[in-house]
Design a protein around this motif. Structure first.
Motif, PDB file in Angstrom:
ATOM      1  N   UNK A 215       0.773  -1.272  -0.005  1.00 41.96           N
ATOM      2  CA  UNK A 215      -0.119   0.100  -0.020  1.00 41.96           C
ATOM      3  C   UNK A 215       0.771   1.349  -0.287  1.00 41.96           C
ATOM      4  N   UNK A 216       0.047   2.371  -0.199  1.00 42.01           N
ATOM      5  CA  UNK A 216       0.697   3.656  -0.038  1.00 42.01           C
ATOM      6  C   UNK A 216       1.166   4.200  -0.935  1.00 42.01           C
ATOM      7  N   UNK A 217       1.217   3.536  -2.332  1.00 41.75           N
ATOM      8  CA  UNK A 217       2.106   4.121  -3.489  1.00 41.75           C
ATOM      9  C   UNK A 217       3.374   4.811  -3.054  1.00 41.75           C
ATOM     10  N   UNK A 218       3.887   5.984  -3.448  1.00 46.42           N
ATOM     11  CA  UNK A 218       4.973   6.678  -3.000  1.00 46.42           C
ATOM     12  C   UNK A 218       5.061   6.827  -1.841  1.00 46.42           C
ATOM     13  N   UNK A 219       4.335   6.721  -0.970  1.00 48.56           N
ATOM     14  CA  UNK A 219       4.446   7.253   0.598  1.00 48.56           C
ATOM     15  C   UNK A 219       5.293   6.132   1.266  1.00 48.56           C
ATOM     16  N   UNK A 220       6.138   7.010   2.055  1.00 49.80           N
ATOM     17  CA  UNK A 220       6.924   6.225   2.860  1.00 49.80           C
ATOM     18  C   UNK A 220       6.526   5.906   4.288  1.00 49.80           C
ATOM     19  N   UNK A 221       6.683   4.884   4.914  1.00 49.60           N
ATOM     20  CA  UNK A 221       5.953   4.492   6.047  1.00 49.60           C
ATOM     21  C   UNK A 221       6.608   4.592   7.337  1.00 49.60           C
ATOM     22  N   UNK A 222       6.381   5.569   8.150  1.00 50.60           N
ATOM     23  CA  UNK A 222       6.995   5.531   9.521  1.00 50.60           C
ATOM     24  C   UNK A 222       5.956   4.651  10.441  1.00 50.60           C
ATOM     25  N   UNK A 223       6.380   4.109  11.517  1.00 52.97           N
ATOM     26  CA  UNK A 223       5.809   3.595  12.532  1.00 52.97           C
ATOM     27  C   UNK A 223       6.070   3.858  14.105  1.00 52.97           C
ATOM     28  N   UNK A 224       5.261   4.530  14.695  1.00 58.12           N
ATOM     29  CA  UNK A 224       5.795   5.012  16.015  1.00 58.12           C
ATOM     30  C   UNK A 224       4.530   4.450  17.059  1.00 58.12           C
ATOM     31  N   UNK A 238      10.050   1.664   3.096  1.00 58.63           N
ATOM     32  CA  UNK A 238      10.690   1.799   4.254  1.00 58.63           C
ATOM     33  C   UNK A 238      10.902   3.038   4.924  1.00 58.63           C
ATOM     34  N   UNK A 239      10.636   3.331   6.174  1.00 60.06           N
ATOM     35  CA  UNK A 239      10.877   4.656   6.882  1.00 60.06           C
ATOM     36  C   UNK A 239      11.604   4.366   8.287  1.00 60.06           C
ATOM     37  N   UNK A 240      10.901   4.883   9.168  1.00 57.58           N
ATOM     38  CA  UNK A 240      11.384   4.799  10.461  1.00 57.58           C
ATOM     39  C   UNK A 240      10.421   4.001  11.243  1.00 57.58           C
ATOM     40  N   UNK A 241      11.189   2.875  12.335  1.00 58.41           N
ATOM     41  CA  UNK A 241      10.384   2.250  13.313  1.00 58.41           C
ATOM     42  C   UNK A 241      10.871   2.536  14.569  1.00 58.41           C
ATOM     43  N   UNK A 242       9.703   2.931  15.345  1.00 58.82           N
ATOM     44  CA  UNK A 242      10.055   3.379  16.833  1.00 58.82           C
ATOM     45  C   UNK A 242       9.176   2.521  17.663  1.00 58.82           C
ATOM     46  N   UNK A 243       9.631   1.443  18.019  1.00 54.42           N
ATOM     47  CA  UNK A 243       8.706   0.554  18.896  1.00 54.42           C
ATOM     48  C   UNK A 243       9.571  -0.327  19.716  1.00 54.42           C
ATOM     49  N   UNK A 244      10.032   0.205  20.667  1.00 50.49           N
ATOM     50  CA  UNK A 244      10.922  -0.162  22.033  1.00 50.49           C
ATOM     51  C   UNK A 244      10.496  -1.710  22.638  1.00 50.49           C
ATOM     52  N   UNK A 245       8.977  -2.065  22.513  1.00 51.32           N
ATOM     53  CA  UNK A 245       8.662  -3.433  23.143  1.00 51.32           C
ATOM     54  C   UNK A 245       8.379  -4.417  22.103  1.00 51.32           C
ATOM     55  N   UNK A 246       8.737  -3.993  20.810  1.00 53.49           N
ATOM     56  CA  UNK A 246       8.586  -4.943  19.665  1.00 53.49           C
ATOM     57  C   UNK A 246       9.082  -6.519  19.831  1.00 53.49           C
ATOM     58  N   UNK A 247       8.155  -7.352  20.061  1.00 48.50           N
ATOM     59  CA  UNK A 247       8.884  -9.026  20.066  1.00 48.50           C
ATOM     60  C   UNK A 247       8.757  -9.442  18.789  1.00 48.50           C
ATOM     61  N   UNK A 248       7.887  -9.345  17.674  1.00 49.05           N
ATOM     62  CA  UNK A 248       8.125  -9.800  16.578  1.00 49.05           C
ATOM     63  C   UNK A 248       7.927  -9.059  15.229  1.00 49.05           C
ATOM     64  N   UNK A 249       8.714  -9.271  14.479  1.00 52.92           N
ATOM     65  CA  UNK A 249       8.838  -8.370  13.234  1.00 52.92           C
ATOM     66  C   UNK A 249       8.940  -9.308  11.806  1.00 52.92           C
ATOM     67  N   UNK A 250       8.227  -9.257  10.891  1.00 53.92           N
ATOM     68  CA  UNK A 250       8.165  -9.751   9.722  1.00 53.92           C
ATOM     69  C   UNK A 250       8.229  -8.469   8.649  1.00 53.92           C
TER      70      UNK A 250
END
Length: 508
Positions: A215-224, A238-250
């Motif tokens: 999704x999101x065509x030309x848009x860069x996705x950030x996750x906070x 790809x953009x920035x991922x800020x998720x200090x409690x993340x336990x699983x990433x695909x």
């Protein structure tokens, strides 16, 4: 009625309601003609399901919906609503059904918009509810546009599929989720944003599970998201991922995400696939892997390992970043999400995969006791065949169960219909007036039979292909049993079609 139907009729109402919930509401309403025992049961079912594509005309869609809304026991709350409609159904009528559901404290809703024309707006402001906890909205070919929303205070799970967000600036997009303060599970699949070209940020303080696919065509996705535990990102920039409690990433994309400096100290499981990386990207890949130093379960796309194998001199100076690995797997990228991937000749896919010692040392020296599993392209295809076969069998099993219930209902009412047809000339006249609609029902039975046969053939084709040895016998045994059940249901459908026909009618 026969003994089989008597046993069904003697079940408690809540069990019968559960059985009826597997079918569209129109089928539940039809059971009212079975006997006095069944006359009013449908009025208390806690599930509403209307699908326009299952009915032969728009008037029928309105008739069944209006009958349900006007006759249902209003003291019974609704647990779930499934609604499927196209552009012929007026939005006012859709809103009428939704308002009824909201007034009866519905908790789970699934709305599918089968639009065949472009740029249909479906405001989320329709969903004015303090009870809905689980909401799924499915558009068609990204022509369903979301323009506004209201506060959904109880919402914990939101799935948006095939929709376009229409906003003038990124802040409005972010505001969509801020109006769902208790949101914990969010899925965005095949979605686009219309109105601006820039970074978008998915941010929510309570979010626990996030899936973003295609999704999101030309848009860069950030996750906070400070409390995010499970993140799946497929085919997005790809953009920035800020998720200090993340336990699983695909992570299945062409670009690379950056990770915030707060680290990924809780990350235990990682599946990473990059679409056709090249040798020049080796430093980026190594930098990314350094972020996953605490993982216990790591799966890397084969293409990543192949790139690392071209940079062995660089790896020889680096210590292994992984000290806690218990499982390490190498797996070819999923071509379903990467249509751009370089074509690989058949002979290359069948080559034995060798991991150079320098690459092996870099990945595994820190965890010498980790279990290592390497899947070739051939292994991956076999596993995919098994997964597709099992899913097709599950879908077919659900369909067969529904058809058995419907056929038993039709068969139990057939003797009544025949008797009335012989004794009552008025029924004969009515039947002749409804000739076209009647044979549409007969035709639907034929369509179902064709679908069952085609599904069986599709599964047979998959089972003729390569399958994992550990699953082959179990899958084939399950299919053998399912095929016998399918043939039995096909006979039921055939008999049911004949049972629907009054004695004065000669089928062509």
């Amino acid at each position: 009625m026969n003994a089989e139907v008597d046993r069904l009729s003697n079940l408690p109402d809540d069990i019968i309601n559960k059985i009826l919930s597997f079918n569209d509401t129109e089928h539940a309403i039809r059971t009212s003609i079975l006997s006095s025992r069944w006359k009013n049961i449908w009025k208390s079912i806690p599930h509403l399901s209307f699908s326009y594509d299952c009915l032969t005309s728009l008037p029928k869609f309105y008739d069944y919906a209006n009958l349900f809304l006007s006759s249902r026991n209003n003291e019974i709350e609704l647990e779930s609503v499934k609604l499927s409609f196209n552009e012929e159904v007026s939005q006012d009528f859709v809103k009428k059904i939704l308002n009824y559901a909201f007034s009866h404290n519905v908790q789970k809703m699934s709305i599918k918009c089968l639009y065949q024309i472009e740029n249909i707006e479906f405001p989320l402001s329709f969903f004015v509810s303090q009870s809905v906890k689980d909401l799924t909205l499915i558009g068609s070919y990204r022509d369903t546009r979301i323009t506004s929303t209201r506060d959904l205070l109880a919402l914990t799970t939101l799935h948006l599929i095939g929709v376009t967000f229409k906003y003038d600036n990124p802040d409005e997009f972010g505001g969509l989720f801020s109006k769902c303060p208790n949101l914990k599970n969010l899925t965005l699949a095949d979605c686009e944003i219309d109105g601006f070209d820039c970074f978008i940020t998915i941010s929510h303080p309570q979010l626990s599970t996030l899936t973003v696919i295609n999704g999101y065509g030309p848009h860069v996705v950030n996750v906070v998201a400070p409390h995010l535990k499970f993140l799946t990102v497929v085919n997005c920039k790809g953009g920035l991922i800020s998720a200090p409690e993340l336990s699983s990433l695909t992570y299945e994309i062409r670009d690379y995400f950056e990770f915030s400096t707060d680290g990924l100290l809780s990350l235990e499981k990682v599946d990473i696939y990059i679409c056709d990386p090249n040798k020049a990207e080796a430093p980026k890949i190594i930098e990314m892997l350094q972020q996953f130093r605490n993982v216990k379960y790591l799966t890397l796309g084969l293409e990543i390992v192949e790139v690392l194998a071209t940079s062995m001199q660089l790896l020889s100076h680096l210590p292994s970043p992984f000290a806690n690995l218990t499982s390490f797997k190498i797996y070819p990228a999923n071509t379903q999400y990467f249509p751009c991937r370089t074509f690989r000749p058949k002979e290359e896919e069948q080559k034995k995969i060798n991991m150079p010692i320098e690459v092996k040392n870099y990945l595994l020296n820190g965890s010498p006791n980790a279990t290592v599993t390497i899947f070739s392209h051939q292994d991956a295809q076999a596993l995919k065949n098994a997964t597709l076969a099992q899913q097709s069998m599950t879908d077919l099993q659900i369909l067969l169960t529904k058809e058995k219930i419907e056929c038993e209902t039709n068969q139990s009412t057939a003797p009544m219909k025949r008797h009335r047809a012989i004794m009552n000339d008025q029924l004969k006249s009515h039947f002749e007036n409804c000739w076209e609609d009647f044979f549409e029902q007969i035709n639907q039975g034929g369509i179902k039979i064709k679908y069952i046969f085609s599904t069986l053939h599709r599964i047979e084709y998959l089972l003729e292909e390569e399958l994992p040895a550990s699953k082959k016998d179990r899958i084939q045994s399950r299919f053998s049993s399912l095929r016998e059940e399918a043939y039995s249901v096909i006979k039921l459908i055939t008999r049911s079609k004949a049972a629907l026909v009054p004695d004065f009618v000669n089928l062509p």
